[in-house]
Design a protein around this motif. Sequence first.
Motif, PDB file in Angstrom:
ATOM      1  N   LEU A 117       0.833  -1.204   0.000  1.00 34.84           N
ATOM      2  CA  LEU A 117       0.000   0.000   0.000  1.00 34.84           C
ATOM      3  C   LEU A 117       0.866   1.251   0.000  1.00 34.84           C
ATOM      4  CD1 LEU A 117      -2.962   1.154   0.321  1.00 34.84           C
ATOM      5  CD2 LEU A 117      -2.392   1.417   2.738  1.00 34.84           C
ATOM      6  N   LEU A 118       0.606   2.160  -0.930  1.00 33.92           N
ATOM      7  CA  LEU A 118       1.231   3.478  -0.968  1.00 33.92           C
ATOM      8  C   LEU A 118       0.236   4.468  -0.382  1.00 33.92           C
ATOM      9  CD1 LEU A 118       2.645   3.314  -4.617  1.00 33.92           C
ATOM     10  CD2 LEU A 118       3.733   2.544  -2.499  1.00 33.92           C
ATOM     11  N   LEU A 119       0.648   5.206   0.630  1.00 33.11           N
ATOM     12  CA  LEU A 119      -0.302   5.978   1.433  1.00 33.11           C
ATOM     13  C   LEU A 119       0.169   7.403   1.681  1.00 33.11           C
ATOM     14  CD1 LEU A 119      -2.766   6.156   3.434  1.00 33.11           C
ATOM     15  CD2 LEU A 119      -1.223   5.204   5.173  1.00 33.11           C
ATOM     16  N   THR A 120      -0.735   8.343   1.541  1.00 35.85           N
ATOM     17  CA  THR A 120      -0.595   9.698   2.053  1.00 35.85           C
ATOM     18  C   THR A 120      -2.001  10.272   2.162  1.00 35.85           C
ATOM     19  OG1 THR A 120       0.651  11.776   1.850  1.00 35.85           O
ATOM     20  CG2 THR A 120      -0.404  10.945  -0.136  1.00 35.85           C
ATOM     21  N   HIS A 121      -2.144  11.452   2.747  1.00 37.90           N
ATOM     22  CA  HIS A 121      -3.481  12.051   2.832  1.00 37.90           C
ATOM     23  C   HIS A 121      -3.521  13.329   2.000  1.00 37.90           C
ATOM     24  CE1 HIS A 121      -2.559  15.391   5.724  1.00 37.90           C
ATOM     25  NE2 HIS A 121      -1.638  14.563   6.169  1.00 37.90           N
ATOM     26  N   TYR A 122      -4.705  13.669   1.516  1.00 39.79           N
ATOM     27  CA  TYR A 122      -4.817  14.828   0.622  1.00 39.79           C
ATOM     28  C   TYR A 122      -5.564  15.998   1.237  1.00 39.79           C
ATOM     29  CZ  TYR A 122      -9.657  13.543  -0.772  1.00 39.79           C
ATOM     30  OH  TYR A 122     -11.002  13.259  -0.792  1.00 39.79           O
ATOM     31  N   ASP A 123      -6.084  15.849   2.449  1.00 42.18           N
ATOM     32  CA  ASP A 123      -6.737  16.980   3.108  1.00 42.18           C
ATOM     33  C   ASP A 123      -5.704  17.826   3.829  1.00 42.18           C
ATOM     34  OD1 ASP A 123      -6.439  14.700   4.927  1.00 42.18           O
ATOM     35  OD2 ASP A 123      -7.455  15.954   6.411  1.00 42.18           O
ATOM     36  N   SER A 124      -5.960  19.131   3.921  1.00 45.02           N
ATOM     37  CA  SER A 124      -5.104  20.003   4.710  1.00 45.02           C
ATOM     38  C   SER A 124      -5.764  20.246   6.059  1.00 45.02           C
ATOM     39  CB  SER A 124      -4.864  21.336   3.991  1.00 45.02           C
ATOM     40  OG  SER A 124      -6.082  22.036   3.795  1.00 45.02           O
ATOM     41  N   ASN A 125      -5.017  20.847   6.971  1.00 44.03           N
ATOM     42  CA  ASN A 125      -5.553  21.068   8.307  1.00 44.03           C
ATOM     43  C   ASN A 125      -6.521  22.245   8.313  1.00 44.03           C
ATOM     44  OD1 ASN A 125      -5.031  22.476  11.276  1.00 44.03           O
ATOM     45  ND2 ASN A 125      -5.094  20.251  11.310  1.00 44.03           N
ATOM     46  N   PRO A 126      -7.692  22.097   8.933  1.00 41.96           N
ATOM     47  CA  PRO A 126      -8.616  23.244   9.014  1.00 41.96           C
ATOM     48  C   PRO A 126      -8.006  24.370   9.841  1.00 41.96           C
ATOM     49  CG  PRO A 126      -9.712  21.165   9.596  1.00 41.96           C
ATOM     50  CD  PRO A 126      -8.255  20.893   9.565  1.00 41.96           C
ATOM     51  N   HIS A 127      -8.174  25.671   9.473  1.00 37.44           N
ATOM     52  CA  HIS A 127      -8.956  25.952   8.268  1.00 37.44           C
ATOM     53  C   HIS A 127      -8.120  26.698   7.238  1.00 37.44           C
ATOM     54  CE1 HIS A 127      -9.569  30.363   8.805  1.00 37.44           C
ATOM     55  NE2 HIS A 127      -9.321  30.051  10.050  1.00 37.44           N
ATOM     56  N   SER A 128      -6.878  27.091   7.628  1.00 36.08           N
ATOM     57  CA  SER A 128      -6.113  27.997   6.771  1.00 36.08           C
ATOM     58  C   SER A 128      -4.840  27.396   6.182  1.00 36.08           C
ATOM     59  CB  SER A 128      -5.730  29.252   7.568  1.00 36.08           C
ATOM     60  OG  SER A 128      -4.995  28.901   8.725  1.00 36.08           O
ATOM     61  N   SER A 129      -4.489  26.185   6.561  1.00 37.21           N
ATOM     62  CA  SER A 129      -3.247  25.603   6.055  1.00 37.21           C
ATOM     63  C   SER A 129      -3.364  25.279   4.572  1.00 37.21           C
ATOM     64  CB  SER A 129      -2.909  24.329   6.832  1.00 37.21           C
ATOM     65  OG  SER A 129      -1.784  23.687   6.272  1.00 37.21           O
ATOM     66  N   LEU A 130      -2.322  25.640   3.830  1.00 34.20           N
ATOM     67  CA  LEU A 130      -2.289  25.326   2.399  1.00 34.20           C
ATOM     68  C   LEU A 130      -1.883  23.881   2.144  1.00 34.20           C
ATOM     69  CD1 LEU A 130      -0.650  28.592   0.984  1.00 34.20           C
ATOM     70  CD2 LEU A 130      -3.076  28.014   1.172  1.00 34.20           C
ATOM     71  N   GLY A 131      -1.284  23.235   3.139  1.00 34.98           N
ATOM     72  CA  GLY A 131      -1.015  21.808   3.049  1.00 34.98           C
ATOM     73  C   GLY A 131      -0.018  21.398   1.993  1.00 34.98           C
ATOM     74  N   ALA A 132       0.950  22.260   1.672  1.00 36.09           N
ATOM     75  CA  ALA A 132       1.940  21.897   0.655  1.00 36.09           C
ATOM     76  C   ALA A 132       2.848  20.770   1.153  1.00 36.09           C
ATOM     77  CB  ALA A 132       2.766  23.118   0.274  1.00 36.09           C
ATOM     78  N   SER A 133       3.357  20.920   2.361  1.00 39.31           N
ATOM     79  CA  SER A 133       4.192  19.866   2.930  1.00 39.31           C
ATOM     80  C   SER A 133       3.346  18.755   3.517  1.00 39.31           C
ATOM     81  CB  SER A 133       5.115  20.451   4.005  1.00 39.31           C
ATOM     82  OG  SER A 133       6.018  21.381   3.453  1.00 39.31           O
ATOM     83  N   ASP A 134       2.343  19.154   4.305  1.00 40.12           N
ATOM     84  CA  ASP A 134       1.502  18.211   5.041  1.00 40.12           C
ATOM     85  C   ASP A 134       0.120  18.165   4.435  1.00 40.12           C
ATOM     86  OD1 ASP A 134       0.418  16.571   6.980  1.00 40.12           O
ATOM     87  OD2 ASP A 134       0.194  18.171   8.464  1.00 40.12           O
ATOM     88  N   ALA A 135      -0.159  17.219   3.505  1.00 34.65           N
ATOM     89  CA  ALA A 135       0.785  16.258   2.962  1.00 34.65           C
ATOM     90  C   ALA A 135       0.776  16.328   1.445  1.00 34.65           C
ATOM     91  CB  ALA A 135       0.431  14.847   3.444  1.00 34.65           C
ATOM     92  N   GLY A 136       0.754  17.599   0.927  1.00 32.44           N
ATOM     93  CA  GLY A 136       0.879  17.763  -0.512  1.00 32.44           C
ATOM     94  C   GLY A 136       2.159  17.163  -1.046  1.00 32.44           C
ATOM     95  N   SER A 137       3.220  17.202  -0.232  1.00 29.26           N
ATOM     96  CA  SER A 137       4.491  16.598  -0.646  1.00 29.26           C
ATOM     97  C   SER A 137       4.325  15.103  -0.869  1.00 29.26           C
ATOM     98  CB  SER A 137       5.560  16.856   0.417  1.00 29.26           C
ATOM     99  OG  SER A 137       5.188  16.290   1.664  1.00 29.26           O
TER     100      SER A 137
END
Length: 766
Positions: A117-137
């Motif tokens: 299984l290859l795993l990561t998440h695509y949601d960002s943290n509510p409500h203002s994080s852009l989520g580039a590192s966590d976990a856009g990377s």
Amino acid sequence: MKSLNNFLAVIIIILTVYWASSDTTPVIPSANKEFKTTDFSLSNALFHLRNISKRAHHTGSPEHKVVQDYIVNELKELGLTTEIQQQTVINKKWRASTTAQNIIAKIKGSGNGKSLLLLTHYDSNPHSSLGASDAGSGVATILEGLRAYLAKNEQPKNDIIILFSDAEELGLLGAQAFVENHPLAKNIGMVLNFEARGSGGASYMLMETNGKNKKILTEFLNSNPNYPAANSLMYSIYKKLPNDTDLTVFRENGNINGFNFAFIDDHFDYHTAQDSYERLDRTTLQHQAEYFTTSLNYFANSNLTNTNSDVDYIYVNFPFMKLLNYPFSWVFPMFLIALLIFIALIFFGLKKAKITVHGVVKGFIPYTIALVLCTGISYGLWQLILLIHPEYADILHGFTYNGYQYIIAFILLNCWLLFKIYNKFNEEKTTDLFIAPIFIGLVLNLFITQYLPGAGFFIIPIYVALLILGILIFMDLKAKSKATLFAIISIPTIYMIVPMIRLFPVALGLKILFLSAFLLVLVFGFILPIFHQQKKKNGWQTITGLATIFFFGFATFNSGFSIDKKKPNSIVFIQNSDNNTSYWATYNKTLDGFTKQVFEDDYIEGNIPYTEGKSKYNTTFSYHKKAENRNFSISNIAINQDTIINNERLLNFTITPTRKINRYEFINNENITLKNLKVNGALYDDGNKFVADIGTLLIYQMANSDKDLTVSFTIDKNVKPNLTLNEISYDLLSNRKFDLKPRSEIMMPMPFVVNDAIICSKKIKL
């Protein structure tokens, strides 16, 4: 000549520290390098990252759907069939719930063994994080890594499952939905999870296993990672902390082993609006790519049927080796052997008059003073800095923008203290002074054997120190050559331990600087013969003293906020719909231009209980102030069922929002025993009876698919529920009922808390 020798020794130490860092840092391929379609392209990964981190995309936000569609389309471009698993789940530990939408794809293997299984998440943290590192990377790494892998046109032996989980930031809910409800979860043998807790630095490997780690560690080494960064102490500490990842759900709920690959530097960007495409370290993304490529190529074709083991291994980065490793069972014997060698060396040292009893006893004085002073001053000084800079308290994760400068300053301060202390004992024999650090090191290792075996590699610096002690006792070296020789011998000690002096405050916050001081004193003791000079004051005291002043001044100069170092702040509006009273509230300890537009005067210090919203650090309001009522409409509550059977009362009700609501929080005002708690059909803890304490009973994040929220539970027929419903919307700054000025360009929403929100609170009448 002796001064030159001491200078060379320090250069060796500095180069070793740099070596330890560079060994875990990949090199970004040159733009002129010939690119093959089967190579991982950093530019392709960055293209994905830019597209998915333009705006905040937490679960339930409009952009969440945009990012979801982007990932699905990219998987289809790769020729993969995708599935959206929609499932409502409740996390028992966090009492969090939502309707998660996982993105799933599969590459069919040629065999019939366990899946990878290859795993990561695509949601960002509510409500203002852009989520580039966590976990856009992680998303970018998997998308580009899959493209490169599929370009080889080779069918793997194992099925490869791709899971972009949803609602990780809310309580690992997407992973739970997959493990507990999706048929593909039943045949997974290994998970590779890509995560972030900052925006830069080396990516560390952390294992998740319910058993012992020998097989899983061996498999990791067999995958031949190019730049592994890992040690068993980090994992031992990780297991004791309350921080979980999606992989934790696979281990706990599915008994499935796996690896976390996560980076933690630049912690100040974590979960903030600054977690952006521009701020993600490109070398860090390349490190994730290195792990992905080597791991996928290996585990796609290896036997994943059983990765459990009955043996635990110590492992640590080591010179000329990717990871030094050996069984936990060696830890105590290695301690005993070191103890016997230590006793023997003391015996021969006394016999050869290289050691004196009086000198050894006296040698414990400076080392004990050093341990107490360095750790105590480091702790106390950081508390003083917090008083001088109260604005640091508003950086909730505890790592300031000038945190690296503080780390250097504290290291230099402690070095100055060490040189200052030992200069008072410069006439004592080096061998006499050297006994105390080795003895304390042995005591520490005895503690490790009993309580923290993952740190068992700390015995290696003891052996290095014993070798130096043996040379001092049995060989008559010229004074001018000792420092360089001992620096070379101490390379393993410096390589293994010194990077941790920086790592701990980065990972755990600057409040832990006293632990870095302890490690520094420990290392200094193990390499004491490099610096101790009889009958001559050590010039390094002056150098470190001046450097300390410079770096504390530098950190102070950089203590302010700017466009690249934004100040976190917060305002929320609270409406009590039961008594028609309203309040402004803020989490900020230090008020600024943004918060003072509300909290200019007449505000009260303290919290408004059960309205602040549950957060990672259990942060409560610092100030609140009476506000004019705005008469927001509240959700409609319809009782669907209210039935008494035997001695139990079954309640079922639906909450329908009358305006855009992002989050519902159910607050329990009295202890109550519940069973069969359900939210939108999802059962809490298999319907088991449980006692709900006063406080947060449940948090539900409204997903894009949600129109309303249905809750049901069973209670004793004689008990009347005393629940408060907080309905939260993230639209305070855009709501037309308010005229709030926006933040300046050097400010951002405070992360980890309910922010920029309207909170309407009302008791539920049941």
